[in-house]
Motif scaffolding. Structure first.
Motif, short mmCIF file in Angstrom:
data_model
loop_
_atom_site.label_atom_id
_atom_site.label_comp_id
_atom_site.label_asym_id
_atom_site.label_seq_id
_atom_site.Cartn_x
_atom_site.Cartn_y
_atom_site.Cartn_z
N SER A 1 -6.25 12.83 7.23
CA SER A 1 -7.09 11.79 6.39
C SER A 1 -8.28 11.48 6.78
N GLN A 2 -8.90 11.98 8.42
CA GLN A 2 -10.01 11.45 8.73
C GLN A 2 -11.07 12.03 8.24
N VAL A 3 -11.65 10.59 7.60
CA VAL A 3 -12.99 10.86 7.01
C VAL A 3 -14.45 10.65 7.81
N VAL B 1 -8.47 4.06 4.55
CA VAL B 1 -8.07 5.25 5.74
C VAL B 1 -7.79 4.68 6.97
N TYR B 2 -8.14 3.35 7.58
CA TYR B 2 -8.26 2.67 9.18
C TYR B 2 -6.82 1.94 8.80
N VAL B 3 -6.14 1.86 7.61
CA VAL B 3 -5.29 0.77 7.20
C VAL B 3 -3.82 1.82 7.05
N MET B 4 -4.24 2.17 5.93
CA MET B 4 -3.31 3.48 5.70
C MET B 4 -2.72 3.95 6.80
N ILE C 1 -4.44 7.72 -0.42
CA ILE C 1 -5.79 7.00 -0.34
C ILE C 1 -6.83 6.70 -1.68
N ILE C 2 -6.43 8.14 -2.19
CA ILE C 2 -7.00 7.92 -3.30
C ILE C 2 -6.56 6.93 -4.28
N LEU C 3 -5.15 7.35 -4.30
CA LEU C 3 -4.80 5.92 -5.83
C LEU C 3 -4.40 4.61 -5.44
N VAL D 1 -4.61 -4.79 0.10
CA VAL D 1 -4.50 -4.15 -0.83
C VAL D 1 -3.77 -2.49 -0.01
N ALA D 2 -4.51 -2.29 1.10
CA ALA D 2 -3.56 -1.06 1.47
C ALA D 2 -2.66 -1.24 2.01
N LEU D 3 -2.26 -2.84 2.55
CA LEU D 3 -1.69 -2.41 3.18
C LEU D 3 0.03 -2.64 2.20
N VAL D 4 -0.66 -3.72 1.09
CA VAL D 4 0.45 -3.38 -0.02
C VAL D 4 1.15 -1.97 -0.24
#
Length: 323
Positions: A274-276, A262-265, A190-192, A150-153
Protein backbone atom coordinates in the motif's frame (compact mmCIF):
# COMPACT_ATOMS: atom_id res chain seq x y z
CA UNK A 1 -20.84 96.23 -24.76
CA UNK A 2 -21.43 93.01 -22.87
CA UNK A 3 -21.53 91.06 -26.09
CA UNK A 4 -18.12 92.47 -27.07
CA UNK A 5 -16.62 91.58 -23.68
CA UNK A 6 -18.00 88.08 -23.90
CA UNK A 7 -16.55 87.53 -27.36
CA UNK A 8 -13.17 88.88 -26.21
CA UNK A 9 -13.12 86.53 -23.20
CA UNK A 10 -13.98 83.58 -25.39
CA UNK A 11 -11.17 84.46 -27.79
CA UNK A 12 -8.65 84.74 -24.93
CA UNK A 13 -9.79 81.40 -23.55
CA UNK A 14 -9.33 79.76 -26.92
CA UNK A 15 -5.85 81.26 -27.23
CA UNK A 16 -4.91 80.03 -23.75
CA UNK A 17 -6.20 76.54 -24.54
CA UNK A 18 -4.16 76.41 -27.77
CA UNK A 19 -1.09 77.64 -25.93
CA UNK A 20 -1.45 74.98 -23.23
CA UNK A 21 -2.54 72.21 -25.52
CA UNK A 22 0.78 70.29 -25.41
CA UNK A 23 0.64 70.08 -21.62
CA UNK A 24 -3.03 69.23 -21.32
CA UNK A 25 -2.80 65.63 -22.58
CA UNK A 26 0.10 64.96 -20.21
CA UNK A 27 -1.98 66.24 -17.33
CA UNK A 28 -4.90 64.06 -18.37
CA UNK A 29 -2.59 61.07 -18.67
CA UNK A 30 -1.09 61.77 -15.28
CA UNK A 31 -4.35 61.72 -13.41
CA UNK A 32 -5.41 58.20 -14.46
CA UNK A 33 -1.91 56.95 -13.73
CA UNK A 34 -2.08 58.23 -10.17
CA UNK A 35 -5.52 56.74 -9.79
CA UNK A 36 -4.29 53.38 -11.02
CA UNK A 37 -1.36 53.49 -8.62
CA UNK A 38 -3.65 54.41 -5.73
CA UNK A 39 -6.04 51.62 -6.70
CA UNK A 40 -3.20 49.10 -6.93
CA UNK A 41 -1.89 50.11 -3.50
CA UNK A 42 -5.36 49.82 -2.02
CA UNK A 43 -5.80 46.34 -3.47
CA UNK A 44 -2.35 45.33 -2.21
CA UNK A 45 -3.20 46.46 1.32
CA UNK A 46 -6.36 44.33 1.35
CA UNK A 47 -4.57 41.33 -0.18
CA UNK A 48 -1.58 41.56 2.15
CA UNK A 49 -3.11 39.45 4.99
CA UNK A 50 -3.65 36.55 2.58
CA UNK A 51 -0.58 37.21 0.43
CA UNK A 52 1.88 36.86 3.31
CA UNK A 53 0.71 33.35 4.34
CA UNK A 54 0.59 32.36 0.66
CA UNK A 55 4.22 33.36 0.18
CA UNK A 56 5.35 31.92 3.52
CA UNK A 57 3.54 28.58 3.46
CA UNK A 58 2.91 27.79 -0.24
CA UNK A 59 5.13 29.58 -2.74
CA UNK A 60 8.16 29.74 -0.45
CA UNK A 61 8.17 26.02 0.42
CA UNK A 62 7.57 25.12 -3.24
CA UNK A 63 10.61 27.11 -4.36
CA UNK A 64 12.63 25.68 -1.50
CA UNK A 65 11.61 22.13 -2.49
CA UNK A 66 12.58 22.83 -6.09
CA UNK A 67 16.04 23.97 -4.98
CA UNK A 68 16.41 21.02 -2.60
CA UNK A 69 15.46 18.57 -5.36
CA UNK A 70 18.66 19.52 -7.17
CA UNK A 71 20.81 18.51 -4.22
CA UNK A 72 21.67 15.52 -2.10
CA UNK A 73 20.77 16.33 1.52
CA UNK A 74 20.26 14.26 4.66
CA UNK A 75 18.70 17.13 6.69
CA UNK A 76 21.84 17.37 8.84
CA UNK A 77 24.93 18.01 6.73
CA UNK A 78 25.38 20.57 3.98
CA UNK A 79 23.68 20.13 0.63
CA UNK A 80 25.60 18.68 -2.30
CA UNK A 81 24.70 19.71 -5.84
CA UNK A 82 23.59 16.79 -8.03
CA UNK A 83 21.55 18.58 -10.68
CA UNK A 84 18.87 16.40 -12.25
CA UNK A 85 20.31 13.12 -10.93
CA UNK A 86 17.50 12.76 -8.37
CA UNK A 87 14.88 12.99 -11.11
CA UNK A 88 16.75 10.55 -13.34
CA UNK A 89 17.02 8.06 -10.49
CA UNK A 90 13.34 8.31 -9.60
CA UNK A 91 12.17 7.87 -13.18
CA UNK A 92 14.07 4.59 -13.43
CA UNK A 93 13.43 3.36 -9.86
CA UNK A 94 11.00 0.39 -9.60
CA UNK A 95 9.90 1.61 -6.16
CA UNK A 96 8.68 4.87 -7.67
CA UNK A 97 6.81 2.99 -10.39
CA UNK A 98 5.14 0.74 -7.80
CA UNK A 99 4.16 3.73 -5.66
CA UNK A 100 2.50 5.41 -8.64
CA UNK A 101 0.70 2.17 -9.54
CA UNK A 102 -0.56 1.79 -5.96
CA UNK A 103 -1.78 5.39 -6.02
CA UNK A 104 -3.64 4.77 -9.29
CA UNK A 105 -5.08 1.58 -7.78
CA UNK A 106 -6.38 3.62 -4.85
CA UNK A 107 -7.94 6.24 -7.15
CA UNK A 108 -9.54 3.59 -9.39
CA UNK A 109 -11.24 2.00 -6.39
CA UNK A 110 -12.01 5.13 -4.39
CA UNK A 111 -13.51 7.43 -7.03
CA UNK A 112 -16.37 5.19 -8.29
CA UNK A 113 -17.38 4.19 -4.76
CA UNK A 114 -17.39 7.69 -3.35
CA UNK A 115 -19.25 9.14 -6.34
CA UNK A 116 -21.92 6.46 -6.65
CA UNK A 117 -22.41 6.37 -2.89
CA UNK A 118 -22.56 10.17 -2.63
CA UNK A 119 -25.03 10.35 -5.52
CA UNK A 120 -27.25 7.71 -3.94
CA UNK A 121 -27.29 9.62 -0.65
CA UNK A 122 -27.94 12.92 -2.43
CA UNK A 123 -30.89 11.46 -4.36
CA UNK A 124 -32.34 9.93 -1.19
CA UNK A 125 -31.96 13.10 0.89
CA UNK A 126 -33.28 15.30 -1.91
CA UNK A 127 -36.67 13.66 -1.49
CA UNK A 128 -39.17 14.83 1.10
CA UNK A 129 -38.24 12.76 4.14
CA UNK A 130 -38.82 13.37 7.80
CA UNK A 131 -35.67 14.42 9.61
CA UNK A 132 -33.65 14.77 6.40
CA UNK A 133 -31.80 17.77 7.86
CA UNK A 134 -30.63 15.58 10.73
CA UNK A 135 -29.63 12.82 8.32
CA UNK A 136 -27.60 15.28 6.25
CA UNK A 137 -25.71 16.32 9.37
CA UNK A 138 -25.12 12.71 10.38
CA UNK A 139 -23.73 11.76 6.98
CA UNK A 140 -21.52 14.87 6.92
CA UNK A 141 -20.11 14.22 10.40
CA UNK A 142 -17.25 11.93 9.21
CA UNK A 143 -16.04 14.69 6.87
CA UNK A 144 -15.18 16.99 9.77
CA UNK A 145 -13.70 14.17 11.85
CA UNK A 146 -9.92 13.90 12.07
CA UNK A 147 -8.36 11.45 9.63
CA UNK A 148 -6.29 9.94 12.43
CA UNK A 149 -9.43 9.11 14.39
CA UNK A 150 -11.21 7.67 11.36
CA UNK A 151 -8.20 5.58 10.35
CA UNK A 152 -7.74 4.19 13.87
CA UNK A 153 -11.44 3.28 14.08
CA UNK A 154 -11.35 1.51 10.72
CA UNK A 155 -8.13 -0.25 11.65
CA UNK A 156 -9.96 -1.64 14.67
CA UNK A 157 -13.11 -2.48 12.69
CA UNK A 158 -11.05 -4.36 10.09
CA UNK A 159 -8.77 -6.10 12.54
CA UNK A 160 -8.16 -9.65 11.24
CA UNK A 161 -8.33 -11.25 14.71
CA UNK A 162 -11.01 -9.43 16.71
CA UNK A 163 -12.42 -6.81 14.32
CA UNK A 164 -16.15 -6.12 14.16
CA UNK A 165 -16.37 -6.81 10.41
CA UNK A 166 -14.79 -10.26 10.61
CA UNK A 167 -16.85 -11.07 13.71
CA UNK A 168 -20.08 -10.28 11.83
CA UNK A 169 -18.90 -12.34 8.85
CA UNK A 170 -18.13 -15.24 11.20
CA UNK A 171 -21.77 -15.25 12.39
CA UNK A 172 -22.77 -16.10 8.82
CA UNK A 173 -20.08 -18.75 8.53
CA UNK A 174 -17.81 -16.60 6.35
CA UNK A 175 -14.12 -16.42 7.08
CA UNK A 176 -13.08 -12.78 6.81
CA UNK A 177 -9.90 -11.71 4.99
CA UNK A 178 -6.80 -10.32 6.63
CA UNK A 179 -7.72 -6.77 5.59
CA UNK A 180 -4.89 -4.32 6.31
CA UNK A 181 -2.59 -7.14 7.46
CA UNK A 182 -2.88 -8.95 4.10
CA UNK A 183 -0.98 -7.56 1.07
CA UNK A 184 -3.94 -8.41 -1.17
CA UNK A 185 -6.45 -6.58 1.05
CA UNK A 186 -4.45 -3.67 2.44
CA UNK A 187 -5.37 -1.22 -0.31
CA UNK A 188 -9.09 -2.22 -0.38
CA UNK A 189 -9.13 -1.55 3.37
CA UNK A 190 -7.79 1.96 2.83
CA UNK A 191 -10.23 2.56 -0.04
CA UNK A 192 -13.17 1.48 2.11
CA UNK A 193 -12.21 3.80 4.97
CA UNK A 194 -11.55 6.71 2.62
CA UNK A 195 -14.83 6.36 0.77
CA UNK A 196 -16.77 6.16 4.02
CA UNK A 197 -15.23 9.37 5.29
CA UNK A 198 -15.73 11.39 2.08
CA UNK A 199 -19.26 10.25 1.22
CA UNK A 200 -20.76 13.17 3.11
CA UNK A 201 -18.71 15.75 1.23
CA UNK A 202 -19.66 14.36 -2.19
CA UNK A 203 -23.27 14.11 -1.03
CA UNK A 204 -23.40 17.82 -0.15
CA UNK A 205 -21.91 18.90 -3.50
CA UNK A 206 -24.25 16.71 -5.54
CA UNK A 207 -27.22 17.63 -3.39
CA UNK A 208 -26.61 21.30 -4.13
CA UNK A 209 -26.50 20.43 -7.83
CA UNK A 210 -29.74 18.46 -7.61
CA UNK A 211 -31.56 21.35 -5.96
CA UNK A 212 -30.52 23.70 -8.76
CA UNK A 213 -32.17 21.57 -11.49
CA UNK A 214 -35.38 23.06 -12.86
CA UNK A 215 -38.34 20.85 -11.82
CA UNK A 216 -40.03 21.62 -15.13
CA UNK A 217 -37.52 19.35 -16.84
CA UNK A 218 -38.71 16.38 -14.78
CA UNK A 219 -42.35 17.22 -15.49
CA UNK A 220 -41.69 17.42 -19.23
CA UNK A 221 -39.80 14.12 -19.17
CA UNK A 222 -42.59 12.46 -17.21
CA UNK A 223 -45.19 13.72 -19.70
CA UNK A 224 -43.11 12.14 -22.46
CA UNK A 225 -43.38 8.81 -20.66
CA UNK A 226 -39.88 8.70 -19.15
CA UNK A 227 -39.58 6.45 -16.12
CA UNK A 228 -37.35 7.00 -13.07
CA UNK A 229 -34.29 5.47 -14.71
CA UNK A 230 -34.73 7.42 -17.94
CA UNK A 231 -35.18 10.65 -15.98
CA UNK A 232 -32.00 9.92 -14.05
CA UNK A 233 -29.98 9.24 -17.20
CA UNK A 234 -31.49 11.90 -19.48
CA UNK A 235 -32.18 14.73 -17.03
CA UNK A 236 -30.42 14.34 -13.68
CA UNK A 237 -26.96 13.25 -14.76
CA UNK A 238 -26.57 15.76 -17.65
CA UNK A 239 -27.79 18.66 -15.50
CA UNK A 240 -25.57 17.44 -12.66
CA UNK A 241 -22.44 17.42 -14.82
CA UNK A 242 -20.93 20.65 -13.37
CA UNK A 243 -21.13 19.24 -9.85
CA UNK A 244 -19.82 15.90 -11.12
CA UNK A 245 -16.89 17.64 -12.78
CA UNK A 246 -16.04 19.46 -9.56
CA UNK A 247 -16.21 16.24 -7.54
CA UNK A 248 -14.01 14.34 -10.01
CA UNK A 249 -11.35 17.05 -10.20
CA UNK A 250 -11.17 17.44 -6.43
CA UNK A 251 -11.26 13.69 -5.76
CA UNK A 252 -8.44 13.02 -8.24
CA UNK A 253 -6.25 15.72 -6.69
CA UNK A 254 -6.91 14.38 -3.19
CA UNK A 255 -6.45 10.82 -4.40
CA UNK A 256 -2.96 11.51 -5.72
CA UNK A 257 -2.09 13.06 -2.35
CA UNK A 258 -3.50 10.29 -0.15
CA UNK A 259 -1.35 9.85 2.95
CA UNK A 260 -3.00 10.08 6.39
CA UNK A 261 -5.06 6.89 6.22
CA UNK A 262 -2.19 4.98 4.64
CA UNK A 263 0.25 6.12 7.31
CA UNK A 264 -2.08 5.26 10.20
CA UNK A 265 -3.62 2.03 8.91
CA UNK A 266 -0.75 0.28 7.13
CA UNK A 267 2.33 2.53 7.05
CA UNK A 268 2.73 1.51 3.41
CA UNK A 269 2.80 -2.21 4.19
CA UNK A 270 2.62 -5.07 4.41
CA UNK A 271 5.50 -5.66 2.00
CA UNK A 272 4.98 -2.19 0.49
CA UNK A 273 1.63 -3.33 -0.91
CA UNK A 274 0.00 0.00 0.00
CA UNK A 275 2.98 2.29 -0.52
CA UNK A 276 1.73 5.45 -2.24
CA UNK A 277 3.59 8.50 -3.51
CA UNK A 278 3.23 10.78 -0.49
CA UNK A 279 4.08 7.90 1.85
CA UNK A 280 7.26 7.36 -0.14
CA UNK A 281 8.06 11.07 0.11
CA UNK A 282 7.72 10.78 3.88
CA UNK A 283 9.88 7.65 4.07
CA UNK A 284 12.60 9.14 1.86
CA UNK A 285 12.76 12.22 4.05
CA UNK A 286 12.44 10.92 7.60
CA UNK A 287 13.42 7.26 7.32
CA UNK A 288 16.26 7.29 4.84
CA UNK A 289 17.46 10.90 5.09
CA UNK A 290 17.14 11.61 1.36
CA UNK A 291 15.42 14.99 1.40
CA UNK A 292 16.65 15.88 -2.08
CA UNK A 293 15.17 12.72 -3.54
CA UNK A 294 11.91 13.31 -1.65
CA UNK A 295 11.68 16.88 -2.98
CA UNK A 296 12.21 15.64 -6.53
CA UNK A 297 9.45 13.06 -6.06
CA UNK A 298 7.15 15.80 -4.75
CA UNK A 299 7.73 17.85 -7.89
CA UNK A 300 7.10 14.81 -10.09
CA UNK A 301 3.80 14.33 -8.28
CA UNK A 302 3.00 18.02 -8.79
CA UNK A 303 3.56 17.73 -12.55
CA UNK A 304 1.39 14.60 -12.74
CA UNK A 305 -1.48 16.31 -10.88
CA UNK A 306 -1.14 19.42 -13.02
CA UNK A 307 -1.24 17.44 -16.28
CA UNK A 308 -4.24 15.37 -15.15
CA UNK A 309 -6.10 18.51 -14.07
CA UNK A 310 -5.35 20.35 -17.33
CA UNK A 311 -6.56 17.36 -19.34
CA UNK A 312 -9.81 17.36 -17.37
CA UNK A 313 -10.39 21.07 -17.92
CA UNK A 314 -9.61 20.68 -21.62
CA UNK A 315 -12.10 17.83 -21.97
CA UNK A 316 -14.93 19.29 -19.90
CA UNK A 317 -16.44 21.03 -22.94
CA UNK A 318 -17.43 17.64 -24.34
CA UNK A 319 -19.59 16.49 -21.46
CA UNK A 320 -20.13 19.27 -18.90
CA UNK A 321 -23.39 21.17 -19.42
CA UNK A 322 -23.52 24.65 -17.87
CA UNK A 323 -26.84 25.67 -19.46
Amino acid sequence: MSVALTARAAAEGATTQRAGAPGAPAQRRGMPGRRRLRYALTVAVFLLPSLVPLLAFVIGPMLSAAWTSLHSWNLIGPMQWVGLDNYAHLLTDPATRDAFLHTLYYIAGYLPIVYVGGLALALALNARLRGRAVLRGVYFLPVITSWVVVALVWRWLLSPSNGVVNSVLAWFGIEGPGWWADPAWSMPSIILASAWKDLGFVMVILLAGLQSINPDLYEAAQLDGAGPWRRLVSVTLPMLSPSTFFVIVLSLINGFQVFDQVYVMTGGGPNNSSQVIVQQVYDLTFRYGQAGMASALSWLLFFVIMIVTLVQFAGQKRWVNYD
